[in-house]
Write an enzyme that holds these catalytic residues in place. Structure first.
Site, PDB file in Angstrom:
ATOM      1  N   SER A  42       0.851  -1.512  -0.469  1.00 18.90           N
ATOM      2  CA  SER A  42       0.200   0.355  -0.047  1.00 18.90           C
ATOM      3  C   SER A  42       0.897   1.023   0.216  1.00 18.90           C
ATOM      4  O   SER A  42       1.024   2.022   0.800  1.00 18.90           O
ATOM      5  CB  SER A  42      -1.059  -0.129   1.088  1.00 18.90           C
ATOM      6  OG  SER A  42       0.021  -0.367   2.278  1.00 18.90           O
ATOM      7  N   HIS A 146      -3.002  -5.791   1.775  1.00 16.90           N
ATOM      8  CA  HIS A 146      -1.617  -7.003   2.067  1.00 16.90           C
ATOM      9  C   HIS A 146      -2.904  -8.335   2.346  1.00 16.90           C
ATOM     10  O   HIS A 146      -2.631  -9.195   2.857  1.00 16.90           O
ATOM     11  CB  HIS A 146      -1.662  -6.622   3.403  1.00 16.90           C
ATOM     12  CG  HIS A 146      -0.761  -5.494   3.668  1.00 16.90           C
ATOM     13  ND1 HIS A 146      -0.565  -4.599   5.071  1.00 16.90           N
ATOM     14  CD2 HIS A 146      -0.301  -4.581   2.725  1.00 16.90           C
ATOM     15  CE1 HIS A 146       0.088  -3.750   5.074  1.00 16.90           C
ATOM     16  NE2 HIS A 146       0.788  -3.976   3.841  1.00 16.90           N
ATOM     17  N   GLN A 154      -7.561  -1.592   7.024  1.00 15.15           N
ATOM     18  CA  GLN A 154      -6.224  -2.048   6.311  1.00 15.15           C
ATOM     19  C   GLN A 154      -5.222  -3.224   7.569  1.00 15.15           C
ATOM     20  O   GLN A 154      -4.744  -4.296   7.274  1.00 15.15           O
ATOM     21  CB  GLN A 154      -4.715  -1.560   5.947  1.00 15.15           C
ATOM     22  CG  GLN A 154      -3.741  -2.899   5.499  1.00 15.15           C
ATOM     23  CD  GLN A 154      -2.248  -1.396   4.849  1.00 15.15           C
ATOM     24  OE1 GLN A 154      -3.007  -1.001   3.251  1.00 15.15           O
ATOM     25  NE2 GLN A 154      -1.581  -0.541   5.775  1.00 15.15           N
ATOM     26  N   GLU A 155      -5.561  -2.252   9.465  1.00 12.78           N
ATOM     27  CA  GLU A 155      -4.546  -2.833  10.331  1.00 12.78           C
ATOM     28  C   GLU A 155      -5.236  -2.361  11.661  1.00 12.78           C
ATOM     29  O   GLU A 155      -5.394  -1.440  11.425  1.00 12.78           O
ATOM     30  CB  GLU A 155      -3.043  -2.346  10.237  1.00 12.78           C
ATOM     31  CG  GLU A 155      -2.149  -2.928   8.815  1.00 12.78           C
ATOM     32  CD  GLU A 155      -1.114  -1.936   8.926  1.00 12.78           C
ATOM     33  OE1 GLU A 155      -0.543  -1.584  10.225  1.00 12.78           O
ATOM     34  OE2 GLU A 155      -0.659  -1.663   7.789  1.00 12.78           O
ATOM     35  N   GLU A 196       1.854  -9.204   6.998  1.00 10.62           N
ATOM     36  CA  GLU A 196       1.886  -9.256   7.935  1.00 10.62           C
ATOM     37  C   GLU A 196       2.286  -9.819   8.870  1.00 10.62           C
ATOM     38  O   GLU A 196       2.486  -9.953  10.295  1.00 10.62           O
ATOM     39  CB  GLU A 196       2.036  -7.279   8.327  1.00 10.62           C
ATOM     40  CG  GLU A 196       2.110  -6.594   7.332  1.00 10.62           C
ATOM     41  CD  GLU A 196       1.805  -5.206   7.545  1.00 10.62           C
ATOM     42  OE1 GLU A 196       1.718  -4.750   8.209  1.00 10.62           O
ATOM     43  OE2 GLU A 196       3.038  -4.176   6.623  1.00 10.62           O
ATOM     44  N   ASP A 232      -4.652   1.400  11.200  1.00  8.66           N
ATOM     45  CA  ASP A 232      -4.209   1.805   9.627  1.00  8.66           C
ATOM     46  C   ASP A 232      -5.030   1.502   8.406  1.00  8.66           C
ATOM     47  O   ASP A 232      -5.483   0.562   8.697  1.00  8.66           O
ATOM     48  CB  ASP A 232      -2.271   1.899   9.056  1.00  8.66           C
ATOM     49  CG  ASP A 232      -2.288   1.987   8.653  1.00  8.66           C
ATOM     50  OD1 ASP A 232      -2.851   3.115   7.892  1.00  8.66           O
ATOM     51  OD2 ASP A 232      -0.683   1.314   7.542  1.00  8.66           O
ATOM     52  N   GLU A 273      -3.587   5.779  11.869  1.00  8.12           N
ATOM     53  CA  GLU A 273      -2.558   5.730  10.574  1.00  8.12           C
ATOM     54  C   GLU A 273      -3.930   6.691   9.816  1.00  8.12           C
ATOM     55  O   GLU A 273      -4.683   5.309   9.300  1.00  8.12           O
ATOM     56  CB  GLU A 273      -1.549   5.164  10.605  1.00  8.12           C
ATOM     57  CG  GLU A 273      -0.836   5.022   9.166  1.00  8.12           C
ATOM     58  CD  GLU A 273       0.079   3.807   9.279  1.00  8.12           C
ATOM     59  OE1 GLU A 273       1.161   3.536  10.514  1.00  8.12           O
ATOM     60  OE2 GLU A 273       0.861   3.850   8.903  1.00  8.12           O
ATOM     61  N   ASP A 300       1.010   8.446   7.320  1.00 10.49           N
ATOM     62  CA  ASP A 300       1.766   7.701   6.750  1.00 10.49           C
ATOM     63  C   ASP A 300       2.584   7.892   5.023  1.00 10.49           C
ATOM     64  O   ASP A 300       3.273   8.268   4.663  1.00 10.49           O
ATOM     65  CB  ASP A 300       1.792   5.960   6.793  1.00 10.49           C
ATOM     66  CG  ASP A 300       2.340   4.747   5.942  1.00 10.49           C
ATOM     67  OD1 ASP A 300       3.742   5.582   5.076  1.00 10.49           O
ATOM     68  OD2 ASP A 300       2.171   4.118   5.310  1.00 10.49           O
ATOM     69  N   LYS A 325       9.760   5.377   7.441  1.00  9.66           N
ATOM     70  CA  LYS A 325      10.043   4.126   7.255  1.00  9.66           C
ATOM     71  C   LYS A 325      10.616   4.944   5.927  1.00  9.66           C
ATOM     72  O   LYS A 325      11.417   5.109   4.932  1.00  9.66           O
ATOM     73  CB  LYS A 325       9.000   3.900   6.350  1.00  9.66           C
ATOM     74  CG  LYS A 325       7.454   3.166   6.367  1.00  9.66           C
ATOM     75  CD  LYS A 325       6.498   3.068   5.912  1.00  9.66           C
ATOM     76  CE  LYS A 325       5.483   2.556   6.386  1.00  9.66           C
ATOM     77  NZ  LYS A 325       4.089   1.973   5.094  1.00  9.66           N
ATOM     78  N   HIS A 353       8.284  -0.842   9.908  1.00  4.31           N
ATOM     79  CA  HIS A 353       8.631  -2.004   8.715  1.00  4.31           C
ATOM     80  C   HIS A 353       8.128  -1.599   7.057  1.00  4.31           C
ATOM     81  O   HIS A 353       6.297  -1.243   7.773  1.00  4.31           O
ATOM     82  CB  HIS A 353       8.023  -3.501   9.145  1.00  4.31           C
ATOM     83  CG  HIS A 353       6.680  -3.489   9.650  1.00  4.31           C
ATOM     84  ND1 HIS A 353       6.146  -4.741  10.409  1.00  4.31           N
ATOM     85  CD2 HIS A 353       5.894  -2.878   9.649  1.00  4.31           C
ATOM     86  CE1 HIS A 353       5.240  -5.044   9.934  1.00  4.31           C
ATOM     87  NE2 HIS A 353       4.716  -3.246   9.639  1.00  4.31           N
ATOM     88  N   ARG A 354       7.757  -2.575   6.557  1.00  8.09           N
ATOM     89  CA  ARG A 354       7.041  -2.722   5.488  1.00  8.09           C
ATOM     90  C   ARG A 354       5.815  -4.483   5.412  1.00  8.09           C
ATOM     91  O   ARG A 354       6.171  -4.939   6.393  1.00  8.09           O
ATOM     92  CB  ARG A 354       7.852  -2.221   4.366  1.00  8.09           C
ATOM     93  CG  ARG A 354       8.619  -0.723   3.833  1.00  8.09           C
ATOM     94  CD  ARG A 354       8.001   0.097   4.331  1.00  8.09           C
ATOM     95  NE  ARG A 354       6.219   0.285   3.308  1.00  8.09           N
ATOM     96  CZ  ARG A 354       6.213   1.188   2.416  1.00  8.09           C
ATOM     97  NH1 ARG A 354       7.580   1.969   2.386  1.00  8.09           N
ATOM     98  NH2 ARG A 354       5.213   1.420   2.062  1.00  8.09           N
ATOM     99  N   SER A 355       4.997  -4.196   4.249  1.00  9.19           N
ATOM    100  CA  SER A 355       4.626  -5.518   4.053  1.00  9.19           C
ATOM    101  C   SER A 355       5.274  -6.006   3.490  1.00  9.19           C
ATOM    102  O   SER A 355       5.376  -7.896   4.413  1.00  9.19           O
ATOM    103  CB  SER A 355       2.971  -5.245   3.530  1.00  9.19           C
ATOM    104  OG  SER A 355       3.668  -4.251   2.240  1.00  9.19           O
ATOM    105  N   LYS A 376       6.814  -0.390  14.939  1.00 11.43           N
ATOM    106  CA  LYS A 376       5.443  -0.675  14.156  1.00 11.43           C
ATOM    107  C   LYS A 376       6.033  -2.027  13.605  1.00 11.43           C
ATOM    108  O   LYS A 376       6.515  -1.493  12.235  1.00 11.43           O
ATOM    109  CB  LYS A 376       4.082   0.037  13.544  1.00 11.43           C
ATOM    110  CG  LYS A 376       3.420  -1.107  12.630  1.00 11.43           C
ATOM    111  CD  LYS A 376       2.233   0.245  12.191  1.00 11.43           C
ATOM    112  CE  LYS A 376       2.505   0.423  10.918  1.00 11.43           C
ATOM    113  NZ  LYS A 376       1.377   0.599   9.653  1.00 11.43           N
TER     114      LYS A 376
HETATM  115  P1  PGA Z   1       2.590  -0.906   2.828  1.00  8.27           P
HETATM  116  O1  PGA Z   1       2.102  -1.134   4.165  1.00  8.27           O
HETATM  117  O2  PGA Z   1       4.482  -1.331   3.658  1.00  8.27           O
HETATM  118  O3  PGA Z   1       2.520  -2.337   2.293  1.00  8.27           O
HETATM  119  O4  PGA Z   1       2.437   0.037   3.007  1.00  8.27           O
HETATM  120  C1  PGA Z   1       2.155  -0.848   5.838  1.00  8.27           C
HETATM  121  C2  PGA Z   1       1.856   0.646   5.862  1.00  8.27           C
HETATM  122  O5  PGA Z   1       0.340   0.840   4.888  1.00  8.27           O
HETATM  123  O6  PGA Z   1       1.765   1.391   7.283  1.00  8.27           O
HETATM  124 ZN    ZN Z   2       0.570   2.799   6.273  1.00  9.22          ZN
END
Ligand code: PGA
Ligand code: ZN
Length: 398
Positions: A42, A146, A154-155, A196, A232, A273, A300, A325, A353-355, A376
């Site tokens: 994402s 994800h 998403q999270e 993740e 998130d 987020e 983000d 990131k 982190h990233r996915s 995170k």
């Molecule tokens: P991504 O997701 O690493 O796929 O961007 C993580 C996030 O959105 O925080």
């Molecule tokens: Zn995010």
């Protein structure tokens, strides 16, 4: 004494089975650093550019390596990163790839720490920064980009804010994750895991809150400290044709602000987020004005670890927190600049982190070295536990 003597680049696997860039930096005095680039799904529209691994490696070999070897000291991180930026010559690392750039940048930091005989967090943070260990935000239930067929949000994150130590926090998140799995199976819901490691059941967002709240109550009672919820929303991924699409439901921007504000109140959210899409600073500012005293509103995709975008956000009151990131911006120095600007303006930095991840644990050291309050980095799965276990080691030995 940290003159770079060799830079190697190779293609390695990430947690999604895709190719990513690994860099190795050697210096005088036997300095050795190895690091690899993560990868988003994402991704924000304004992120630095990730090139296909082969192309990023070929371009970095052609344009960057000879500028570093024999010329730049790994201990001078600013110079390493300025050299990478100059070698690239664009403003988004589209020539050598942000994946090559960030891997080299992190590998150089590790090589310098190796020569100095210091832990990476201390090399990055300096001796006066201390060794406060951040609270890990663990991804428990998810969907979005994800996991197709999961929740719209998403999270759903577990935030063990009352944990007396990072080790307690890490194990609390793992326990919440296990408990969520059990509660889902009690309800007869089957669930795989998303990128993740979060459970990705086909349930509604309301049900996800319900399950996570039950799991958190159970674990929090047992462990005796407070665990809160974070989200998130990754709202840019929900935004299409001027509104937010939740399956058959649509929310206008005003309705989205109301919805998020209600969620913050109803679920006492500690962290939210990307509740709005990445271009709408004005809507972010309205939401932050409403609930910014109660929760962290974190950008983000909004900020993409970029000081220019963060400065715009600070100017308009868009948020009170920024996700960091390093691969969104391409170098450790640029990530540091974003953290510094954030802290100076009362924004909480959250290292992430990233996915798509590898076993690289640099972000654990970055979080400790900059005294970030949160990190995170998931809850389970080897590429996630690589960072969590590193935090436990740092806490234990600092
Ligand atoms: P991504 O997701 O690493 O796929 O961007 C993580 C996030 O959105 O925080
Ligand atoms: Zn995010």
């Amino acid at each position: 004494m940290t003159l770079i003597t060799d830079v190697q680049l190779r293609k390695v696997l990430d947690s999604r089975g895709n190719a990513t860039v690994e860099a190795v930096v050697h210096t005088e005095r036997d300095g050795f650093g190895r690091a690899s680039a993560p990868s988003g799904a994402s991704t924000g529209e304004y992120e630095a550019i990730e090139l296909p691994a082969d192309e990023a490696i070929a371009q970095a070999r052609e344009h960057a390596v000879s500028r570093l070897v024999g010329q730049v000291y790994a201990g001078d991180q600013r110079m390493v990163d300025r050299t990478l930026t100059a070698a690239d010559g664009t403003d988004d690392f589209s020539r050598i790839g942000a994946n090559s750039a960030v891997a080299i940048s992190m590998a150089a930091a590790k090589a310098a720490a190796d020569v100095l005989g210091a832990p990476l967090y201390q090399h990055l943070g300096g001796t006066f920064r201390g060794s406060d260990v951040p609270t890990p935000l663990g991804n428990m239930i998810g969907g979005g980009e994800h996991a197709v067929g999961g929740t719209h949000i998403q999270e759903y994150l577990s935030a063990p804010v009352g944990a007396p130590s990072v080790s307690d926090a890490v194990f609390a998140n793992a326990a919440v994750h296990q408990t969520v799995g059990e509660l889902l199976s009690d309800r007869g819901v089957t669930a795989n895991k998303g990128d993740e490691g979060a459970w990705a059941p086909a349930i509604t967002d309301e049900e996800a809150f319900d399950v996570l709240e039950s799991a958190i109550a159970e674990v929090s009672d047992e462990l005796g400290f407070r665990i809160e919820i974070g989200l998130d929303v990754a709202a840019s991924e929900l935004f299409a044709d001027g509104s937010y699409q939740y399956g058959d439901n649509t929310r206008t921007t005003d309705e989205q602000i109301d919805y998020i504000a209600e969620l913050v109140g109803d679920h006492e959210l500690a962290y939210v987020e990307d509740p709005l899409e990445e271009n709408d600073y004005e809507a972010f500012a309205r939401l932050t004005d409403r609930v910014g005293e109660q929760t962290l509103i974190c950008g983000d995709d909004l900020f993409v670890t970029n000081t220019d975008r963060l400065a715009d956000g600070i100017g308009s009151g868009a948020a009170n927190s920024i996700l960091i990131k390093p691969n969104q911006i391409g170098t450790l120095s640029a990530a540091f600049d974003a953290i510094e600007l954030a802290v100076e303006n009362g924004y909480e930095p959250v290292i992430s982190h990233r996915s798509g991840e590898t076993e690289d644990a640099t972000i654990a050291h970055l979080a400790v070295g900059t005294a970030a309050p949160f990190i995170k980095t998931g809850a389970v799965g080897g590429e996630r536990t690589a960072k969590l276990n590193e935090l436990i080691r740092i806490e234990d030995t600092a």
